[in-house]
Scaffold this motif. Structure first.
Motif, mmCIF file in Angstrom:
data_model
loop_
_atom_site.group_PDB
_atom_site.id
_atom_site.type_symbol
_atom_site.label_atom_id
_atom_site.label_comp_id
_atom_site.label_asym_id
_atom_site.label_seq_id
_atom_site.Cartn_x
_atom_site.Cartn_y
_atom_site.Cartn_z
ATOM 1 N N THR A 189 0.843 -1.200 0.000
ATOM 2 C CA THR A 189 0.000 0.000 0.000
ATOM 3 C C THR A 189 0.882 1.255 0.000
ATOM 4 N N PRO A 190 0.392 2.392 -0.469
ATOM 5 C CA PRO A 190 -0.921 2.658 -1.062
ATOM 6 C C PRO A 190 -1.015 2.108 -2.478
ATOM 7 N N LEU A 191 -2.072 1.348 -2.735
ATOM 8 C CA LEU A 191 -2.212 0.617 -3.981
ATOM 9 C C LEU A 191 -2.682 1.517 -5.119
ATOM 10 N N ASP A 192 -2.108 1.266 -6.302
ATOM 11 C CA ASP A 192 -2.554 1.977 -7.509
ATOM 12 C C ASP A 192 -2.063 1.198 -8.720
ATOM 13 N N ALA A 193 -2.790 1.302 -9.817
ATOM 14 C CA ALA A 193 -2.454 0.538 -11.019
ATOM 15 C C ALA A 193 -3.020 1.224 -12.245
ATOM 16 N N PRO A 194 -2.494 0.876 -13.431
ATOM 17 C CA PRO A 194 -3.057 1.423 -14.670
ATOM 18 C C PRO A 194 -4.540 1.088 -14.805
ATOM 19 N N GLN A 195 -5.294 1.983 -15.458
ATOM 20 C CA GLN A 195 -6.738 1.824 -15.588
ATOM 21 C C GLN A 195 -7.129 0.499 -16.225
ATOM 22 N N GLN A 196 -6.353 0.066 -17.207
ATOM 23 C CA GLN A 196 -6.678 -1.191 -17.889
ATOM 24 C C GLN A 196 -6.670 -2.368 -16.918
ATOM 25 N N LEU A 197 -5.701 -2.382 -15.996
ATOM 26 C CA LEU A 197 -5.640 -3.455 -15.009
ATOM 27 C C LEU A 197 -6.730 -3.297 -13.960
ATOM 28 N N GLN A 198 -7.052 -2.071 -13.595
ATOM 29 C CA GLN A 198 -8.139 -1.869 -12.646
ATOM 30 C C GLN A 198 -9.454 -2.409 -13.202
ATOM 31 N N LYS A 199 -9.708 -2.166 -14.482
ATOM 32 C CA LYS A 199 -10.932 -2.668 -15.106
ATOM 33 C C LYS A 199 -10.943 -4.193 -15.156
ATOM 34 N N LYS A 200 -9.796 -4.773 -15.400
ATOM 35 C CA LYS A 200 -9.696 -6.232 -15.508
ATOM 36 C C LYS A 200 -10.169 -6.923 -14.232
ATOM 37 N N TYR A 201 -9.878 -6.308 -13.066
ATOM 38 C CA TYR A 201 -10.188 -6.967 -11.796
ATOM 39 C C TYR A 201 -11.326 -6.294 -11.028
ATOM 40 N N ALA A 202 -12.088 -5.466 -11.695
ATOM 41 C CA ALA A 202 -13.173 -4.740 -11.018
ATOM 42 C C ALA A 202 -14.186 -5.677 -10.373
ATOM 43 N N ASP A 203 -14.380 -6.860 -10.956
ATOM 44 C CA ASP A 203 -15.397 -7.781 -10.447
ATOM 45 C C ASP A 203 -14.794 -9.019 -9.783
ATOM 46 N N ILE A 204 -13.545 -8.954 -9.379
ATOM 47 C CA ILE A 204 -12.922 -10.097 -8.721
ATOM 48 C C ILE A 204 -13.630 -10.393 -7.402
ATOM 49 N N ASN A 205 -13.640 -11.652 -7.012
ATOM 50 C CA ASN A 205 -14.262 -12.042 -5.753
ATOM 51 C C ASN A 205 -13.572 -11.341 -4.577
ATOM 52 N N THR A 206 -14.339 -10.699 -3.739
ATOM 53 C CA THR A 206 -13.781 -9.993 -2.577
ATOM 54 C C THR A 206 -14.150 -10.657 -1.258
ATOM 55 N N ASP A 207 -14.863 -11.779 -1.337
ATOM 56 C CA ASP A 207 -15.268 -12.501 -0.127
ATOM 57 C C ASP A 207 -14.178 -13.519 0.223
ATOM 58 N N LEU A 208 -13.142 -13.038 0.913
ATOM 59 C CA LEU A 208 -11.993 -13.873 1.211
ATOM 60 C C LEU A 208 -12.229 -14.709 2.457
ATOM 61 N N ALA A 209 -11.542 -15.836 2.540
ATOM 62 C CA ALA A 209 -11.619 -16.676 3.733
ATOM 63 C C ALA A 209 -11.047 -15.923 4.932
ATOM 64 N N PRO A 210 -11.586 -16.153 6.125
ATOM 65 C CA PRO A 210 -11.058 -15.460 7.309
ATOM 66 C C PRO A 210 -9.569 -15.735 7.503
ATOM 67 N N ALA A 211 -8.869 -14.733 8.007
ATOM 68 C CA ALA A 211 -7.445 -14.922 8.297
ATOM 69 C C ALA A 211 -7.237 -15.691 9.601
ATOM 70 N N ARG A 212 -8.302 -15.748 10.407
ATOM 71 C CA ARG A 212 -8.287 -16.459 11.697
ATOM 72 C C ARG A 212 -7.336 -15.830 12.717
ATOM 73 N N THR A 213 -7.171 -14.504 12.626
ATOM 74 C CA THR A 213 -6.449 -13.761 13.655
ATOM 75 C C THR A 213 -7.268 -12.535 14.018
ATOM 76 N N GLU A 214 -7.252 -12.185 15.282
ATOM 77 C CA GLU A 214 -8.120 -11.119 15.789
ATOM 78 C C GLU A 214 -7.870 -9.789 15.082
ATOM 79 N N GLN A 215 -6.601 -9.389 14.983
ATOM 80 C CA GLN A 215 -6.286 -8.074 14.429
ATOM 81 C C GLN A 215 -6.725 -7.957 12.973
#
Length: 532
Positions: A221-247
Motif C-alpha cells: 500500500t498505497p495501492l494503484d495501477a493502470p486503468q486497464q488493469l483496474q478494469k480487468k479486476y473490477a469484479d474479482i471475488n472480494t469474499d476472502l476466507a477469514p485470516a483467523r487472527t483477531e487483528q
C-alpha cells in the motif's frame, strides 16, 4: 583373443561411464559463473499466485514455478526491513538491531557497516552489481546507502510507500534516484523498474556476469495501477476466507460495517502489473540468449497484507503480514536455473531468508567474504539433488508492528512451533502462548499449549535468550516521528556524506570498555550495549 574382447568391452564400458559422469558434472557444475537475479515482492499473499490456485493472473511466476523449483517452506520475517537485512547479510535480524520494527523515515538506524552484504561478495568475485527498486535499509548516512553496500548501480527509492506514480515521494520528500542523484522519471513505477533492469542487462559488460537485486514496492500500500488493469479486476471475488487472527479479521469486519470498498480489486491489479514486469525481465533474458546462464530467485518479503486495506489472501495459511502465524512468515518463493535446477520440482524442507546468501554463493561458486559468523546455511546441494534437510535447530522471528509494546514472537523447527504474544503496559506485562505441531498442523488450527506445558516453557526460554541479543537502540514500532521532526524536500540529498562522518562507529556513553562490559551484563535479557 577372448580375453582381448573382454578387455575391449571393459574399456568401452568405462568410457561410457566417464562420459556420463562428465555430462552430469557439466549440468550440475557449470564452468561459467551464472548471472544472478534476486526479485522481491512487497507483501504478496500466499494464495495470490496462479500456481497456488489464486484468481490473479501471474503467468511469469507460474512460468518460474514450472521451469524451476518452488521453495515450499521458505520463511522470512513478518515485516519488511528485518527480512531485507537478513537477505543481504545471512545474519539474524535480532543481532542486527532490525527486528521489531522497520526503518522509518525519521530513524537514524541502518545495518552496521561492519556487516558484509551479499553483493559485496559477488562484486569481489568479478560480478557487475545493480539494485533496482526499494531499499529500506537505512538512509541517514551514506554508509548505509546501496552504493556503499556492494551495488555499483542503484536506481530506486530509499524508503517504502513512495507511490506508484510520480512524484514518488515519502512524507512529501521526493524519493527516486540514480546513484545518489534525484531523477524525474515518469510512468508506472513497477514498469519503470522492469525497463531499468532490461536496459541494464542489454547494456551490461558481456565479459562479466551480473548480479541484479530487484525489490518491488508492489503490492504494498498505497495501492494503484493502470486503468486497464483496474478494469480487468473490477469484479474479482472480494469474499476472502477469514485470516483467523483477531487483528486482521477485525479490520475486515470494520471496513464492511463502514461500507469501505474492498482493496482486493486494486491489489489484484497491482500484482498483475508486477507479474508483467517480471515477465519483461524473463523475456529480456530470452532475447539476450542468456536464460540458461542466469539463476533467477523470487520471494515475497513477508506474508500478504491481509488486513482490510491491504487486499492480500494468504489462505489456507493463518494470519498475515506483521503476525508470526504461517501467513505472515511463510512466503511464495521460487528458484530457476534451466538445466541445473530440476524443472517443476518442489523443495519441502525449511529454508529461511538467512539461507539465501550462502545458497546463492555456493550455486555461483562465489566465496562468502563475511567476517562475522553467518546464521544462514547453504541448501544448494539439497535443492538440486532433491534431498530433504531435517531441521531441529530453532528459527526465530519477531514483530512489534503495528502497536508499540505488543510483540509477536515465534520459535519453530520441523516439529513444534511456539507463538508468543507479549503485551507491555505501564504497570504489567501479559504473555500468552500457542503451541502447534507444525508438521501435522501446518494451518495452525489446534493449539496444544495446554497439553504440552514443558515444551512451551522450553521454547519460551529459547525466545527470551534470543531476544536478549537485541541492541538496545534497535528499531521499534514507532509509527510517528519525534515531535517537530521535519522531512526533507528531496531524500537523495538526505544521507550524511562519508567525508562528514568519523571513520569509526560511535561508542556508548560508557567511559571505558570495562564499564561498558559491566553495563552490558547488567542489562541482562533487556538487550545489548555491545554490538556483536
Amino acid at each position: 583373443m577372448k580375453n582381448r574382447c573382454k578387455e575391449g568391452v571393459r574399456l568401452l564400458f568405462s568410457c561410457c561411464v566417464l562420459l556420463s559422469s562428465l555430462s552430469v558434472l557439466a549440468v550440475d557444475s557449470p564452468t561459467k559463473l551464472p548471472n544472478v537475479i534476486v526479485i522481491v515482492a512487497d507483501d504478496l499473499g500466499w494464495n495470490d499466485v496462479g500456481f497456488h490456485g489464486g484468481n490473479i493472473d501471474t503467468p511469469a511466476l507460474d512460468r518460474l514455478a514450472s521451469e524451476g523449483v518452488e521453495l515450499h517452506r521458505f520463511y522470512t520475517a513478518p515485516i519488511c526491513s528485518p527480512t531485507r537485512a537478513a537477505l543481504m547479510t545471512a545474519r539474524d535480524p535480532i543481532k542486527l538491531g532490525i527486528a521489531y520494527g522497520v526503518i522509518s523515515p525519521w530513524d537514524n538506524n541502518g545495518v552496521h557497516p561492519e556487516e558484509h552484504f551479499m553483493p559485496e561478495s559477488f562484486l569481489a568475485a568479478g560480478y557487475q552489481t545493480a539494485m533496482v527498486g526499494k531499499w529500506h535499509l537505512g538512509h541517514a548516512q551514506m554508509s548505509y546507502h546501496p552504493n556503499q553496500r556492494g551495488f555499483e548501480h542503484f536506481y530506486g527509492h530509499l524508503h517504502t510507500q513512495v507511490g506508484f506514480y510520480p512524484p514518488f515521494a515519502n512524507l512529501g520528500g521526493r524519493d527516486f534516484q540514480r546513484n545518489g542523484v534525484s531523477i524525474d522519471d515518469q510512468g508506472y513505477e513497477t514498469f519503470l523498474l522492469a525497463d531499468e533492469v532490461s536496459r541494464y542487462i542489454k547494456q551490461r559488460d558481456r565479459d562479466k556476469p551480473f548480479f541484479v537485486y530487484m525489490p518491488f514496492i508492489a503490492p504494498h500500500t498505497p495501492l494503484d495501477a493502470p486503468q486497464q488493469l483496474q478494469k480487468k479486476y473490477a469484479d474479482i471475488n472480494t469474499d476472502l476466507a477469514p485470516a483467523r487472527t483477531e487483528q486482521t479479521d477485525m479490520t475486515r469486519a470494520r471496513a464492511q460495517q463502514m461500507g469501505t470498498p474492498s482493496a482486493r480489486p486494486m491489489y489484484a491489479a497491482v500484482v498483475d502489473g508486477m507479474d508483467q514486469a517480471i515477465m519483461q525481465v524473463l523475456n529480456t533474458l530470452d532475447e539476450e540468449e542468456i536464460a540458461e546462464q542466469t539463476l533467477v530467485f523470487f520471494m515475497s518479503d513477508n506474508g500478504g497484507a491481509a488486513y482490510s486495506y491491504g487486499g492480500a489472501d494468504n489462505a489456507p495459511l493463518r494470519g498475515g503480514k506483521s503476525e508470526v502465524y504461517e501467513g505472515g512468515i511463510r512466503v511464495v518463493s521460487l528458484l530457476r536455473w534451466p538445466g541445473v535446477v530440476p524443472a517443476g520440482s518442489r523443495f519441502d524442507s525449511i529454508m529461511t531468508v538467512m539461507d539465501l546468501f550462502p545458497t546463492l554463493a555456493e550455486a555461483a561458486s562465489v566465496p562468502v567474504a563475511a567476517t562475522k559468523p553467518l546464521d544462514g546455511r547453504s541448501l544448494w546441494q539439497s535443492i538440486i539433488q532433491r534431498q530433504r534437510v531435517p531441521r531441529q535447530e530453532l528459527v526465530f522471528f519477531a514483530s512489534e508492528t503495528p502497536i508499540y509494546g505488543e510483540f509477536n514472537l515465534t520459535a519453530f523447527n520441523d516439529d513444534w512451533k511456539l507463538i508468543q504474544r507479549v503485551r507491555q503496559d505501564p504497570l504489567q506485562v501479559s504473555v500468552s502462548n500457542q503451541l502447534f505441531d507444525i508438521s501435522a498442523d501446518p494451518y495452525e488450527y489446534r493449539d496444544l499449549a495446554a497439553q504440552h506445558p514443558q515444551i512451551v516453557d522450553r521454547l519460551a526460554g529459547e525466545i527470551a535468550a534470543w531476544r536478549a541479543q537485541y541492541p538496545i537502540n534497535g528499531t521499534r514500532s514507532i509509527l510517528a516521528p519525534p515531535p517537530g521532526w521535519r522531512a526533507p524536500h528531496d531524500w537523495a540529498s538526505y544521507p550524511r556524506p562519508l567525508e562528514q562522518l568519523q571513520p569509526n562507529a560511535a561508542p556508548s556513553y560508557a567511559p571505558n570498555p570495562a564499564i561498558e562490559r559491566a553495563l552490558d551484563e547488567q542489562h541482562g535479557e533487556r538487550g545489548r550495549l555491545i554490538y556483536r
